[in-house]
Design an enzyme around this catalytic site. Structure first.
Site, PDB file in Angstrom:
ATOM      1  CG  LEU A 108      43.786  19.929  33.440  1.00 45.23           C
ATOM      2  CD1 LEU A 108      44.623  19.637  32.275  1.00 45.23           C
ATOM      3  CD2 LEU A 108      43.888  20.690  32.314  1.00 45.23           C
ATOM      4  CB  VAL A 139      39.375  20.087  38.743  1.00 44.95           C
ATOM      5  CG1 VAL A 139      40.975  21.432  38.640  1.00 44.95           C
ATOM      6  CG2 VAL A 139      38.620  20.860  36.805  1.00 44.95           C
ATOM      7  CE  LYS A 140      46.321  14.462  40.269  1.00 51.70           C
ATOM      8  NZ  LYS A 140      47.276  13.933  39.104  1.00 51.70           N
ATOM      9  CB  VAL A 141      41.751  20.140  43.825  1.00 56.45           C
ATOM     10  CG1 VAL A 141      42.210  21.364  45.432  1.00 56.45           C
ATOM     11  CG2 VAL A 141      40.795  21.262  43.453  1.00 56.45           C
TER      12      VAL A 141
END
EC number: 2.2.1.2
Length: 942
Positions: A108, A139-141
């Site tokens: 996400l 978590v997408k960064v």
């Protein structure tokens, strides 16, 4: 065997770059895990946009969530997306468990709007991690310069991360080091590193897409056939170099120490693996990038193609590394910089993801608008103005200016102190959370049998409650509302005559507590109340609404007022109607404040930071007003309101004028102007038609339609019901702030109002010392009427032998694009209003310019700012009079008549200093003087 399933034997994990509710609920995701050996899922804004906006299975969930409680688009998106992410995580959990946390993840994305903000990215990632609360969430960064330290911090806190938007090998190496550093920190804190995983999403086809275009351009220009073999080779070559770096990074003693504690290496994940060039094999970026300890995330079409005819070739990504290096070297030799391409692709990738997020939130906003009762607005304008507004919208969208505004970035305006005046943005939610206080206040007012509520205030603190009182009307069983915002003695006497003082609650409304008018109103009615109910009980009839720590608060506490309500320091007076300054009087009138705020909140959410500009009603109106004024010189905003909400225009006047009219720029609001033939109106106007549903006035509607046909910009707003008036308060507050940004001014200060106050204070101070008002000599006197003008204006007028000649000469100075304003320091009653409306109509039709009618000193705290600080396009007529019956101000040596005279003189003095075209006409007697003035005006036009 299924080629996808064969990938597991090569050491590569196939992931799906797609998520949609029916994929999960229909069982297809589980079947893919079983059939294809699927090991994970990735998502991004584009995927969710297609799902939420177009897939029918989201409709019911969307509707339930919004109808249960309205939310802005970002909250709706997150509710739906997190629901999908949680459900997919549950389906993938057996994979996660079987691989000991190596695979089985769902991703996400942190909002791409935060890509360049380290701290905001960290906060957002923590929030999403907590909201999903699944062990197999990544978590997408993004791999931006701001993203690298965020990745290090988040890994160090035990949060699994999918690093996205990687194109360049050096940046990948920085990402890997951040991951390793984060693991070491987590381990040092006693964390279990085996519970953390990360992938580095290395984008592939986008590189070929850019470099192939450059190569083809060179081939077409020079016919260099030697370049053709390089087509479609750059991305794969770059990926092979990245994989070689991966093997080196995750070896050696430092990594081995972490690995011994159970750490997982940060695998390369090949992203953007769909083929953009149809001439290339559709499985190109899968077959050539197979390697141990890698992931390939494929969109459905690519996955279908590989399942059908793909070939799982072990260690393909390690083949011919020297050849890959040679390809990259050849590109450099031919003037194609991979570094430049990859740097640009990161910037473009962030932009594309932000654009996709805009589209996603825009789609959510459209679906929400069909479910939420929001006042509808339509804008009609010619092609040039529409195009200019569209261009401004595009710029604001690209710059994320609405988000910056909501974040309190003062650079949206002039960079002065605008960030300190934005409390109005979230005041509706704050007031709604504590609405019980107002309900209890209303109950006490009713229980004590008060039959009258009298508001003592000026400007923003009084005009908003006046709109509410007149729009809602008197509610049976509740007190009658009255309002005083004039120092005219006759106006004060008229108010007092309408009140039963024993049954009256006075609301003294003053932000600072130092404003002259509310203080002397308080002094007068305190004295009258003491005479009526006695010194022991007078304060029981007074309520204060003021900012915390103000002089008014100290007075109210010392004198033990019945109630003291606090405003918010970060909200200026003209933006205060949705705070206690508007809501306390509303509650006292018997208005259901909770329902009112609920209705208003729909507009707040419609104008929120997550609503793209083209769907944002406040932004669209504000950009129209700002662009029309700045680029097309349409700086007059003519307000036409249906009878049931006619008083909304007066509130809009003060909001627009005081906010935007300064530094020689601004919008001039025109309220209550008579409807005339279309030929009367110049090309300097924008028309705003606010119509209460069920209150349509045929004459107004026909007039507005004629204006639109004539090419004038027209904004039509349908107010659903009186409870929805609050929506217009917020829409226009937002629009005014945005128009100010377009024009280039600070919409929250009022420097020229302060200039007038200073001059008024000097005169009242002189009265306190026993002095008298300055007495100038008129340039003309006739039948109890005197004309005054400063030297410059007198010279421009010349000498005449009649009042009509002076008026003709004065108003003859109004040219196309100008406006005329009548500033009347007399009682504001029906007779005076009718007389001056007649004068106004003749001026409008004869001079064909915009006209304004203002009563002093009321307008000093509103349009007075624009008249003095805005564009020098006004021609002013100030009207003063001798007061037949004066009133003393208790505890002062001056009277109300003297205060009014000082205010008129201060107003005139600043207008003169600003080199405005202005004269003063003084009437010995108001009634006969107005008749003579109207007669002279009529004669001047013949």
């Amino acid at each position: 065997m299924n080629p996808l399933k064969q990938l597991a034997e090569t050491g590569q994990a196939p992931w799906l770059d797609f998520v949609q509710r029916d994929l999960i609920e229909g069982g297809e995701l589980a079947r893919m895990i079983e059939r294809d050996g699927l090991k994970g899922v990735t998502s991004n804004p584009s995927i969710f946009e297609k799902a939420i906006a177009h897939a029918p299975e989201y409709g019911a969930a969307f509707e339930r969530f919004v109808q249960h409680g309205d939310h802005e688009p970002m909250a709706i998106y997150e509710h739906l997306a997190i629901g999908d992410i949680k459900a997919a995580a549950d389906v993938l959990l057996p994979v996660y468990q079987a691989t000991n946390g190596r695979d089985g993840y769902i991703s996400l994305e942190v909002s791409p709007y935060l890509a360049m903000d380290t701290e905001a990215t960290i906060i957002e990632a923590r929030r999403l991690h907590k909201a999903v609360d699944k062990p197999n969430l990544m978590v997408k960064v993004p791999a931006t310069t701001a993203g690298i330290p965020a990745i290090r911090t988040l890994i160090g806190e035990g949060i699994s991360i999918n690093v996205t938007l990687l194109f360049a090998v050096p940046m990948y190496e920085a990402v890997a080091h951040a991951y390793i550093d984060g693991l070491e920190h987590f381990a040092a804190q006693g964390g279990d590193v085996s519970k953390i995983a990360s992938v580095a999403s290395f984008f592939v086809s986008r590189i070929d897409n850019v470099i192939d275009k450059q190569l083809q351009g060179k081939i077409d220009a020079g016919g260099d056939a030697a370049l053709k073999p390089l087509l479609g080779k750059a991305a794969i070559a770059n990926a092979k170099v990245a994989y070689a770096a991966y093997k080196k990074l995750f070896s050696g003693t430092k990594w081995q120490a972490l690995e011994a504690k159970g750490a997982h290496s940060q695998r390369l994940l090949w992203a953007s693996t769909s083929v953009k060039n149809p001439a290339y094999p559709d499985t190109l970026y899968v077959e050539t990038l197979i390697g141990r300890d890698t992931v390939n995330t494929m969109p459905p079409a690519t996955m279908d193609a590989f399942r059908d005819h793909g070939k799982a070739m072990p260690d393909a990504v390690e083949q011919d590394l020297d050849g890959a290096l040679a390809i990259l070297k050849s590109l450099e030799q031919h003037g194609i910089s991979l570094e430049t391409v990859t740097d640009d692709l990161v910037i473009d990738g962030v932009r594309q993801f932000a654009t996709a997020f805009d589209q996603l939130l825009g789609a959510v906003a459209v679906k929400r608008s069909a479910l939420v009762p929001v006042n509808e607005a339509t804008i009609e304008a010619d092609g040039a103005l529409k195009a200019a507004v569209a261009e401004a919208s595009k710029h604001w969208l690209a710059e994320g200016t609405i988000r910056k505004l909501w974040a309190g970035d003062k650079q949206v305006w002039t960079g002065a102190d605008e960030d300190k005046w934005l409390g109005w943005l979230d005041i509706v939610g704050q007031e709604h959370a504590h609405v019980g206080t107002l309900a209890r206040f209303a109950d006490s007012i009713k229980a004590q049998g008060f039959s009258h509520i009298a508001l003592l205030g000026m400007g923003g603190s009084s005009l908003g409650p006046e709109v509410l009182a007149r729009s809602f009307g008197h509610k049976a069983g509740w007190p009658q509302f009255h309002m005083l915002d004039s120092t005219d003695p006759a106006q004060i006497r008229t108010l007092e005559a309408a009140l039963d003082l024993k049954k009256t609650m006075f609301i003294v409304s003053s932000k600072s507590g130092s404003t002259l008018e509310p203080n002397i109103f308080l002094a007068y009615f305190k004295s009258r109340m003491i005479e009526t109910v006695g010194a022991a009980d007078w304060a029981k009839h007074f309520t204060a609404v003021t900012d915390p720590g103000s002089a008014m608060e100290r007075v109210a506490q010392h004198d033990r007022f019945a109630h003291v309500f606090h405003g918010v320091k970060s909200i200026g007076g003209r933006y205060s109607v949705l705070s206690k300054f508007g809501l306390v009087p509303a509650a006292a009138m018997g208005i259901d404040v909770e329902t009112f705020l609920t209705h208003t909140a729909h507009m707040v959410k419609s104008c929120s930071a997550s609503v793209p500009v083209d769907q944002n009603p406040g932004a669209q109106l504000g950009l129209l007003l700002g662009v029309a004024a700045k680029q097309f010189k349409r700086d007059k905003v003519t307000i036409i309101a249906s009878p049931g909400i006619a008083d909304l225009g007066a509130w809009l006047e003060q909001l627009i004028a005081e906010s935007t009219g300064k530094l020689g720029h601004g919008l001039i609001p025109v309220d209550g102007e008579p409807l005339e033939d279309v030929s009367v109106y110049g090309k300097d106007r924008v028309f705003a038609y606010l119509c209460l549903a069920g209150d349509e006035h045929k004459g107004q509607a026909a007039h507005v339609a004629a204006l639109a046909r004539a090419g004038h910009p027209v904004v039509r707003i349908m107010v659903r019901d009186v409870m929805s008036i609050g929506q217009e308060f917020f829409r226009w507050e937002m629009a005014t702030a945005i128009a100010g940004a377009v024009i280039g001014i600070n919409p929250f200060d009022q420097p020229d109002v302060e200039a007038s106050k200073i001059k008024t204070r000097a005169l009242t101070d002189a009265y306190e010392q026993g002095g008298s008002a300055p007495q100038g000599e008129p340039v003309f006197r006739e039948n109890g009427i005197a004309v005054f003008a400063d030297a410059a204006n007198a010279a421009a007028l010349g000498r005449h032998n009649s009042l009509s000649a002076y008026l003709k000469q004065h108003f003859g100075r109004a040219e196309a694009g100008d406006y005329i304003a009548i500033l009347a320091y007399i009682e504001r009653d029906k007779a005076h209003l009718a007389a001056l409306e007649g004068v106004r109509k003749r001026l409008m039709t004869h001079r064909k310019v915009a006209t304004c009618l203002c009563f002093g000193p009321r307008f000093l705290h509103s349009t007075g700012q624009a008249y003095k600080g805005g564009p020098n396009s006004g021609v002013f007529l100030q009207i003063t009079t001798d007061d037949a019956h004066d009133l003393p101000v208790p505890d002062h040596k001056y009277s109300f008549s003297q205060v009014k005279a000082a205010q008129a003189e201060g107003d005139l003095s600043v207008l003169v200093e600003r080199e405005r075209r202005v004269i003063r006409v003084h009437l010995k007697d108001v009634a006969s003087g107005l008749k003579d003035l109207a007669h002279a005006m009529e004669h001047s036009f013949h």
